[in-house]
Design an enzyme around this catalytic site. Structure first.
Site, PDB file in Angstrom:
ATOM      1  N   GLY A  41     -15.770 -13.220  -7.301  1.00 44.91           N
ATOM      2  CA  GLY A  41     -16.397 -12.190  -8.123  1.00 44.91           C
ATOM      3  C   GLY A  41     -15.442 -11.574  -9.125  1.00 44.91           C
ATOM      4  O   GLY A  41     -15.380 -10.350  -9.266  1.00 44.91           O
ATOM      5  N   ASN A  91     -15.356 -11.957 -12.504  1.00 50.30           N
ATOM      6  CA  ASN A  91     -15.796 -11.962 -13.899  1.00 50.30           C
ATOM      7  C   ASN A  91     -16.067 -10.563 -14.436  1.00 50.30           C
ATOM      8  O   ASN A  91     -16.334 -10.387 -15.625  1.00 50.30           O
ATOM      9  CB  ASN A  91     -17.064 -12.822 -14.064  1.00 50.30           C
ATOM     10  CG  ASN A  91     -18.248 -12.251 -13.320  1.00 50.30           C
ATOM     11  OD1 ASN A  91     -18.207 -12.136 -12.101  1.00 50.30           O
ATOM     12  ND2 ASN A  91     -19.304 -11.882 -14.032  1.00 50.30           N
ATOM     13  N   GLY A 101     -15.551  -5.920 -13.501  1.00 47.75           N
ATOM     14  CA  GLY A 101     -15.085  -4.837 -12.646  1.00 47.75           C
ATOM     15  C   GLY A 101     -13.674  -4.994 -12.118  1.00 47.75           C
ATOM     16  O   GLY A 101     -12.773  -5.484 -12.796  1.00 47.75           O
ATOM     17  N   ILE A 102     -13.477  -4.560 -10.863  1.00 50.44           N
ATOM     18  CA  ILE A 102     -12.131  -4.583 -10.288  1.00 50.44           C
ATOM     19  C   ILE A 102     -11.661  -6.015 -10.023  1.00 50.44           C
ATOM     20  O   ILE A 102     -10.458  -6.275 -10.002  1.00 50.44           O
ATOM     21  CB  ILE A 102     -12.034  -3.728  -9.008  1.00 50.44           C
ATOM     22  CG1 ILE A 102     -12.979  -4.234  -7.916  1.00 50.44           C
ATOM     23  CG2 ILE A 102     -12.318  -2.274  -9.315  1.00 50.44           C
ATOM     24  CD1 ILE A 102     -12.823  -3.482  -6.600  1.00 50.44           C
ATOM     25  N   GLY A 103     -12.584  -6.938  -9.840  1.00 47.91           N
ATOM     26  CA  GLY A 103     -12.191  -8.336  -9.670  1.00 47.91           C
ATOM     27  C   GLY A 103     -11.539  -8.877 -10.925  1.00 47.91           C
ATOM     28  O   GLY A 103     -10.522  -9.574 -10.873  1.00 47.91           O
ATOM     29  N   SER A 106     -15.220  -0.746   1.781  1.00 50.04           N
ATOM     30  CA  SER A 106     -15.613   0.551   1.226  1.00 50.04           C
ATOM     31  C   SER A 106     -15.524   1.625   2.304  1.00 50.04           C
ATOM     32  O   SER A 106     -15.688   1.344   3.494  1.00 50.04           O
ATOM     33  CB  SER A 106     -17.047   0.496   0.696  1.00 50.04           C
ATOM     34  OG  SER A 106     -17.508   1.795   0.357  1.00 50.04           O
ATOM     35  N   TYR A 126     -25.770  -2.345   3.257  1.00 49.30           N
ATOM     36  CA  TYR A 126     -24.508  -2.427   2.540  1.00 49.30           C
ATOM     37  C   TYR A 126     -23.360  -1.899   3.405  1.00 49.30           C
ATOM     38  O   TYR A 126     -22.307  -2.545   3.522  1.00 49.30           O
ATOM     39  CB  TYR A 126     -24.587  -1.621   1.243  1.00 49.30           C
ATOM     40  CG  TYR A 126     -23.285  -1.541   0.492  1.00 49.30           C
ATOM     41  CD1 TYR A 126     -22.736  -2.660  -0.116  1.00 49.30           C
ATOM     42  CD2 TYR A 126     -22.591  -0.328   0.394  1.00 49.30           C
ATOM     43  CE1 TYR A 126     -21.532  -2.595  -0.801  1.00 49.30           C
ATOM     44  CE2 TYR A 126     -21.383  -0.253  -0.290  1.00 49.30           C
ATOM     45  CZ  TYR A 126     -20.859  -1.386  -0.885  1.00 49.30           C
ATOM     46  OH  TYR A 126     -19.653  -1.308  -1.553  1.00 49.30           O
TER      47      TYR A 126
END
Length: 323
Positions: free
Chosen positions: A23, A25, A27-29, A156, A182
């Site tokens: 992941g 592509n 945000g934090i990635g 999280s 989640y």
């Protein structure tokens, strides 16, 4: 929030080290990929959407175009809602890269409408936990054979809001709740990191360490399903109103980067971090019995035949490891 948050201060270089980031592509990635690329790493951007991943790769190359000593960027297809995709990705990586030095399990869905993955798993537990667990088990031989390697789980703080029901991982016995689903998947990340650390210790493997972390509340597109699962306007409130109190993606990536590269945590394993420091996780996530049970339930859900394939032996996975 960026000014009062923890930042990774390590200047460690990563030349010759292969890093996989799921992941990556956005945000934090994406920020993590940029940072490790700038450190000279060979970064594999493992993403579901190849077009978006290639765009992100070009963005990263542009952002780092004046830097010296950058590494390499590769885009590989990985759909965490498909066990077949995970297996194919693992086979491609192990055949083209002799040793994986860092695996960052970053990709995830948050509060999406009730649904199932290609293999029938509830979407959160299937993509956030089970797919990453399988990826790790398949890549472990590559990580064991070679220099010290690290496995990082982006979890999280909300993991503590609900306990993970180990008798109902797949959400089949109770009414679906998007937030609870989640939270449970994030608890699974932390528990699996701890379980894996224990398994590595039991097998006298000291050159692979595991980490789980809370990155902070970040300004990303993670809220894209909020209007559907929370209510109309929820995404606006989260992104705009609460946005003033959130971290930037660059700041949010710092604990991930710390766990992936910092020399100070090189000999730590199975712990939980926030703002580049060790923090206590929930009571359940520290319960050795429940942690061990999650490992067993995960192997059972994945139908992994450990009699035919021992991920801690250093042997390459065989085709019939999954039954």
């Amino acid at each position: 929030m960026d000014y009062i948050s923890g930042w990774c201060k390590s200047n460690r270089r990563l030349e010759g080290i292969t890093v996989i980031i799921t992941g990556s592509n956005t945000g934090i990635g994406k920020e993590t990929a940029l940072n490790l690329y700038q450190r000279g790493a060979r970064v594999i951007m493992a993403c579901r959407n190849i077009e978006k991943a290639n765009t992100a790769r070009k963005d990263i190359e542009q952002l780092a175009k004046t830097d010296k000593g950058t590494g390499e960027l590769f885009v590989e297809k990985l759909d965490l809602c498909s066990i077949c995709s995970v297996r194919e990705f693992a086979m491609r990586v192990t055949s083209s890269h002799a040793h994986v030095g860092v695996l960052i399990c970053n990709a995830g869905v948050m509060m999406c409408p009730e649904g199932r993955t290609e293999d029938g798993f509830e979407t959160h537990i299937g993509s956030n936990h089970l797919a990453h667990a399988l990826l790790i088990v398949l890549l472990l031989p590559s990580m064991i054979k070679g220099p010290p390697a690290r496995i990082v789980f982006v979890s999280s703080y909300v993991h503590a809001k609900y306990e993970l029901d180990l008798d109902d991982l797949n959400y089949e016995r109770k009414e679906y709740n998007a937030f609870e689903a989640y939270c449970r998947s994030k608890a699974a990340n932390i528990m699996f990191a701890k379980a894996l650390a224990e398994k590595l210790k039991e097998n006298n493997i000291s050159n692979v360490t595991t980490y789980s972390l809370h990155p902070g509340v970040i300004r990303t597109d993670i809220s894209r399903h909020f209007n559907e699962t929370v209510g109309y306007g929820a995404r606006f409130i989260f992104d705009v109103v609460m946005g003033f109190f959130m971290k930037s993606p660059r700041c949010g990536a710092q604990t991930t980067i710390y766990c992936a590269v910092d020399e100070g945590c090189a000999n730590e394993s199975g712990l939980y971090y926030c703002d580049c420091q060790v923090k206590p996780s929930s009571t359940q996530c520290q319960d050795s019995y429940q942690v061990a049970r999650l490992w067993d339930e995960t192997m059972k859900a994945l139908k992994l035949n450990l009699d035919k394939y021992n991920p801690f032996s250093g042997e390459t996975p065989i085709d019939n490891a999954l039954i």
